[in-house]
Design a protein around this motif. Structure first.
Motif, PDB file in Angstrom:
ATOM      1  N   ARG A 203      43.561  36.534  39.511  1.00 35.70           N
ATOM      2  CA  ARG A 203      44.116  37.671  38.958  1.00 35.70           C
ATOM      3  C   ARG A 203      44.914  38.769  39.140  1.00 35.70           C
ATOM      4  O   ARG A 203      45.939  39.873  39.178  1.00 35.70           O
ATOM      5  N   VAL A 207      47.248  42.364  38.278  1.00 33.33           N
ATOM      6  CA  VAL A 207      48.705  42.862  39.147  1.00 33.33           C
ATOM      7  C   VAL A 207      50.409  43.032  38.803  1.00 33.33           C
ATOM      8  O   VAL A 207      50.553  44.743  38.959  1.00 33.33           O
ATOM      9  N   LEU A 211      51.136  47.080  38.126  1.00 29.96           N
ATOM     10  CA  LEU A 211      50.763  47.518  38.838  1.00 29.96           C
ATOM     11  C   LEU A 211      52.799  47.676  39.244  1.00 29.96           C
ATOM     12  O   LEU A 211      53.642  48.060  39.984  1.00 29.96           O
ATOM     13  N   ARG A 279      45.836  50.346  46.291  1.00 29.90           N
ATOM     14  CA  ARG A 279      45.513  48.710  46.836  1.00 29.90           C
ATOM     15  C   ARG A 279      44.969  48.012  45.930  1.00 29.90           C
ATOM     16  O   ARG A 279      44.579  48.302  44.520  1.00 29.90           O
ATOM     17  N   CYS A 280      44.903  46.783  46.101  1.00 32.06           N
ATOM     18  CA  CYS A 280      44.189  45.316  44.677  1.00 32.06           C
ATOM     19  C   CYS A 280      43.649  43.888  46.166  1.00 32.06           C
ATOM     20  O   CYS A 280      43.983  44.311  47.044  1.00 32.06           O
ATOM     21  N   THR A 490      39.229  46.567  41.780  1.00 29.09           N
ATOM     22  CA  THR A 490      40.196  45.307  41.779  1.00 29.09           C
ATOM     23  C   THR A 490      41.101  46.254  42.501  1.00 29.09           C
ATOM     24  O   THR A 490      42.498  44.986  43.424  1.00 29.09           O
ATOM     25  N   GLY A 491      41.433  47.093  42.805  1.00 31.07           N
ATOM     26  CA  GLY A 491      42.752  47.941  42.961  1.00 31.07           C
ATOM     27  C   GLY A 491      44.069  48.059  42.328  1.00 31.07           C
ATOM     28  O   GLY A 491      44.758  48.558  43.145  1.00 31.07           O
ATOM     29  N   TYR A 492      43.706  48.509  41.039  1.00 32.13           N
ATOM     30  CA  TYR A 492      44.790  48.873  40.464  1.00 32.13           C
ATOM     31  C   TYR A 492      45.187  50.745  39.905  1.00 32.13           C
ATOM     32  O   TYR A 492      44.845  50.827  40.695  1.00 32.13           O
ATOM     33  N   SER A 494      42.718  53.128  38.904  1.00 33.81           N
ATOM     34  CA  SER A 494      41.681  52.883  37.822  1.00 33.81           C
ATOM     35  C   SER A 494      41.078  54.365  37.782  1.00 33.81           C
ATOM     36  O   SER A 494      40.977  54.613  36.916  1.00 33.81           O
TER      37      SER A 494
END
Length: 734
Positions: A203, A207, A211, A279-280, A490-492, A494
Motif C-alpha cells: 500500500r 500513500v 499524500l 496519519r497512514c 489507513t490514514g490518507y 479519509s
C-alpha cells in the motif's frame, strides 16, 4: 628554524638537492631577501605552505597560514612531533605508513591529514622529503602542505553517494550487490551460511498517490529507521529503490530465528506512521532465502529470495515466506492462472461464497459479503484471498468484477427482503468505462432492489481524476445502491473523501481492529472516534476479520454497527445461505470455538523415511509441529527411530509413539516451525557442504529427497530393509 634557514642550502634547505643549489651558475640572480618575500607571499596566499622537522620528527618550522587555518598558534605546534599533531584521513592505515616513512627517511606525498587539536574539520595534504647536511648527516624533513578541505569532503560525499541511498541513509543497490557478492565468495570457502531477505511495502503507492511524494519520502525514512531497530543481529540493510529493501544476515540458517525476525519486521512496519500530511498505515511482505541451501552465488540467492517475496505477496501480503523448490513452479502456474481467467468465466468455473455481516446489537445477519472463488480443473478450489491476488494483476479484472456483481445480484434476488449483498469493487473496475451501466443492467436483469446491493470501494479510487470519480459516485447514488468506504483509517485523506462522497457505511481498516484488540487496547480509542464520526455523518460502521471474543466485545462496546469474521462464521456457499434463511431470521452468536485456523499446506504426500541404512517410501497422512502420521509399513515397533525426509533437504528425526498395523504415529525430536504461509517446515536443512563432503558436487538444495547421501548417516543405497510394505488398500489408523 627560520624561513631564511629553510630556504638556504644550509642544513638541506628547500633549494638544496644533493649538495647542489637550484640557483647555481647561470640561474637568475635573486637575493635571499627577494626569495623570502616571494615565499612569504606564497604562504599567505594559501597556494603553498611549508613545514620542517628535526631528526626526531619534531616540528621546527610551520607556515603561519597553516597555524591560522587549524586555529592554533605557532608555539602550540613548534617542538611537537608531526605524527602526533596530525591524524590520517585516509581510513586505510596510512597514518601508520607515514610514521614508518618518517622513520625510514623516505620521501612521501599525498597524505590527507587533519589536526588532532584545533579545527579538526580542516584537511591538509602533506608531502615531504628527508634533508641532509653537506656531509650526508640526516637532519630532518622538509615539506609542503595544501588545504584540500573542500575537495576532500566533496570527494567523500561522492564516495558516500556511491554506496548509500541518499534518502534513507541505508546501503544502495550497488553496495548491497557488492557486499552480498564478496560475502558469499568468502563464506563458500569458510563453509558458512548467509540469509537474504527481500522486503516490499504494501500500500505504499497509495500513500504516494494520495499524500504526495514528499510524504512518501518521509515514510521511507521512517521505514528505514524502524528496520534498523527491528533487527538486533549483525546485518546489512539496503534500499534497492522505490519501496523495495534488502537485508543480508550472515551466519544464520535457523529458519525459526529468521521467521521471528521477519515477523518482528512486519509487525513494526505495520504500526501507524505520523507524517506532516496525515496519519497512514502500510504493510510489508518478506521473502527469505539462505545460502548455500537456496543458492550459491548472489544472482541465485537473490532470485530465490525474490520468488519467496512474490509468493508472500500473492499469499495475501503482510506475511513472510521461505524459498522452496516448489515456488518457481508455483509462480509459473500463477501466470497460467491469470491467462486462463477468461476461460474460467466462460466455462462457469467461478462461484461465490458469502460471509455474514452480523448486527453487533441483535446478532442478526444483516448483509452477506460476496467472495469470488475458482473451482480450477487441475488446482482444485482457489479461495477468495488467493483468487484476488491473481485477479488484481490480470487484464481480466474488470470482466471478473462485472461477473461478480451480476452473479451476486442474481443470487441475492432469491433472498428475503431486506437482506443485502455486498460486493467489493476493484479500483480499475470502478474507473472503467461503462461501470455504472453494468451495475444498472445487473439490477434490471435480476429485479433486485438497488438498496439491497452494497458496493465497497477503497480510498485508492480517489487517486484518479476527481471529476470522473465524483461523477461515478453521483450516478451510483442516483441509481440507489448503497456505498461503503472500505479500509477506512489507513490514514490518507479519509475525512475529505467522506465530505465528497455519498457513503452509507464505513468499513474500519484491519490496522485499527487487530486480533489482540480488547477493552484495554490503544487502538480502541481510535475505533471509538471513527464510530462517533460515522454517527455524526449518519453512516453505519463495519468491522471485519473478527477472530476472538474479546475483539468482538470491545468493538460492540464502542458502538460498531456490523461485525464480520470467523468468530461468527466463515464464508458459506449459496446453498447454505438458502438453508439458513429457510428457518426464518438468521441469527449467529459469536463463539470462540470458531476462531479462524491457519491454512496448512501439505508439503508432500509421498515421502521417504530412513531407518538404519534403508529408505522407505510411505504416505504422509497428516503433519503437525510435533509429529506426523505415516502409512505404508507393516508392524513397526514402538520407539523405532526414523529420519523423515520432507523434501528439499528437510530431515526430521522422529520416534514411533503409536503403531497399528500399517500406520505409525511419530513424534519429532525437534518440533517443526511455521513457514509463514500456514504450513510447516524444519528449522534446519541438510547443508550442501555436508552433501559435498559425502561426494556430491556443491550445489544449492534441490526439492527432491535426500535418502541416498553416500557416506552419510543415511547409508549408501546397498541396505537391507527391516520392515515390509503394507498391502495396497490397507487403511487402518494408529
Amino acid at each position: 628554524m627560520p624561513l631564511k634557514g629553510l630556504l638556504s642550502g644550509k642544513e638541506g634547505g628547500l633549494f638544496a638537492s644533493g649538495g647542489r643549489r637550484f640557483g647555481g651558475a647561470g640561474a637568475n640572480s635573486m637575493s635571499d631577501a627577494d626569495k623570502l618575500t616571494m615565499l612569504d607571499e606564497l604562504e599567505q596566499s594559501g597556494l603553498g605552505w611549508f613545514w620542517s622537522t628535526d631528526k626526531q620528527g619534531n616540528l621546527t618550522y610551520i607556515s603561519g597560514a597553516i597555524a591560522d587555518r587549524i586555529e592554533l598558534t605557532i608555539p602550540d605546534l613548534i617542538g611537537q612531533p608531526l605524527t602526533g599533531l596530525f591524524e590520517s584521513k585516509e581510513g586505510d592505515g596510512r597514518s601508520k605508513s607515514l610514521s614508518l616513512k618518517l622513520g625510514a627517511r623516505k620521501p612521501f606525498s599525498g597524505f590527507a591529514v587533519a589536526p588532532s587539536k584545533g579545527n579538526s574539520k580542516v584537511v591538509i595534504r602533506l608531502a615531504g622529503r628527508p634533508a641532509f647536511e653537506r656531509n650526508g648527516t640526516f637532519c630532518g624533513f622538509r615539506g609542503t602542505g595544501t588545504d584540500i578541505t573542500e575537495e576532500y569532503y566533496r570527494e567523500e560525499e561522492t564516495a558516500r553517494l556511491a554506496k548509500y541511498d541518499s534518502l534513507t541513509g541505508l546501503f544502495n543497490r550497488h553496495r548491497m550487490a557488492h557486499s552480498i557478492e564478496t560475502t558469499l565468495t568468502a563464506f563458500r570457502s569458510a563453509k558458512r551460511n548467509c540469509a537474504i531477505m527481500m522486503l516490499d511495502l504494501d500500500r505504499f503507492k497509495q500513500v504516494n498517490d494520495t499524500l504526495g511524494h514528499a510524504a512518501g519520502d518521509e515514510l521511507l525514512k521512517q521505514v528505514a529507521s524502524r528496520l534498523q531497530r527491528a533487527i538486533e543481529k549483525d546485518c546489512e540493510i539496503g534500499r534497492l529503490g522505490g519501496d523495495e529493501f534488502q537485508i543480508m544476515l550472515p551466519d544464520i540458517d535457523d529458519r525459526g530465528e529468521l521467521g521471528e525476525i521477519a515477523a518482528r519486521i512486519i509487525a513494526m512496519l505495520t504500526q501507524p506512521y505520523s507524517l506532516d500530511e496525515g496519519r497512514c498505515v502500510i504493510g510489508a511482505s518478506v521473502g527469505i532465502a539462505v545460502a548455500p541451501h537456496d543458492g550459491l552465488n548472489r544472482e541465485a540467492i537473490v532470485r530465490s529470495a525474490d520468488l519467496a517475496l512474490y509468493a508472500a505477496k500473492n499469499g495475501g501480503r503482510g506475511q513472510y515466506r521461505f524459498y522452496s523448490g516448489d515456488l518457481e513452479n508455483e509462480a509459473i502456474f500463477r501466470r497460467r492462472l491469470e491467462e486462463s481467467l477468461q476461460e474460467a468465466i466462460r466455462d462457469e468455473q467461478l462461484f461465490l461464497t458469502y460471509q455474514p455481516m452480523v448486527s453487533a446489537e441483535s446478532q442478526k445477519v444483516i448483509a452477506l459479503e460476496a467472495q469470488t472463488r475458482w473451482q480450477h480443473p487441475q488446482r482444485g478450489e482457489i479461495d477468495n484471498n488467493e483468487f484476488q491476488s491473481i485477479v488484481e494483476n490480470s487484464a481480466h479484472v474488470i470482466e471478473v468484477g462485472n461477473w461478480a456483481i451480476r452473479q451476486a445480484c442474481r443470487e441475492a434476488s432469491q433472498w428475503p427482503d431486506p437482506l443485502r449483498v455486498t460486493v467489493n469493487v476493484p479500483s480499475k473496475q470502478f474507473a472503467s468505462e461503462g461501470f455504472v451501466e453494468s451495475v444498472s443492467q445487473a439490477l434490471s436483469d435480476t429485479e433486485l432492489a438497488p438498496d439491497r446491493l452494497e458496493l465497497e470501494v477503497k480510498e485508492s479510487v480517489f487517486v484518479g481524476d476527481s471529476n470522473v470519480v465524483d461523477k461515478v459516485l453521483g450516478q451510483l447514488f442516483k441509481l440507489g445502491v448503497r456505498l461503503t468506504l472500505d479500509e477506512f483509517g489507513t490514514g490518507y485523506s479519509s475525512l475529505g473523501y467522506l465530505r465528497r462522497a455519498p457513503f452509507d457505511s464505513i468499513k474500519i481498516g484491519e490496522s485499527l481492529c487487530p486480533s489482540h484488540l480488547d477493552s484495554h487496547s490503544q487502538e480502541l480509542g481510535l475505533v471509538k472516534a471513527v464510530v462517533a464520526l460515522a454517527k455524526a455523518l449518519d453512516m453505519s460502521t463495519i468491522a471485519s476479520e473478527i477472530e476472538t471474543i474479546p475483539q468482538q466485545q470491545a468493538l460492540a462496546s464502542v458502538g460498531v454497527s456490523l461485525l464480520q469474521g470467523s468468530v461468527y462464521a466463515d464464508a458459506v456457499s449459496g446453498e447454505e445461505v438458502h438453508e439458513q434463511l429457510e428457518t426464518g431470521g438468521w441469527m449467529i452468536e459469536p463463539s470462540a470455538g470458531r476462531g479462524s485456523r491457519a491454512k496448512r499446506r501439505t508439503l508432500l504426500r509421498n515421502i521417504h523415511v530412513i531407518h538404519d541404512d534403508h529408505s522407505y517410501e510411505v504416505t504422509l497422512r497428516n503433519l503437525s509441529k510435533t509429529g506426523a502420521l505415516l502409512q505404508g509399513l507393516e508392524n513397526v515397533p514402538l520407539d523405532t527411530q526414523f529420519v523423515v525426509d520432507l523434501g528439499g533437504g528437510q530431515l526430521a528425526v522422529a520416534t514411533v509413539i503409536r503403531s497399528n498395523r500399517d500406520t505409525q504415529g511419530v513424534e519429532f525430536e525437534t518440533p517443526l516451525i511455521g513457514d509463514g504461509a500456514g504450513g510447516l517446515c524444519t528449522r534446519h536443512r541438510v547443508s550442501p557442504y555436508e552433501l559435498a563432503s559425502a561426494g556430491a558436487p556443491l550445489a544449492a538444495l534441490s526439492k527432491g529427497n535426500y535418502n541416498s547421501m553416500q557416506g552419510s548417516m543415511l547409508g549408501d543405497g546397498t541396505s537391507v530393509p527391516k520392515f515390509a510394505y503394507a498391502p495396497v488398500g490397507s487403511t487402518e489408523a494408529a
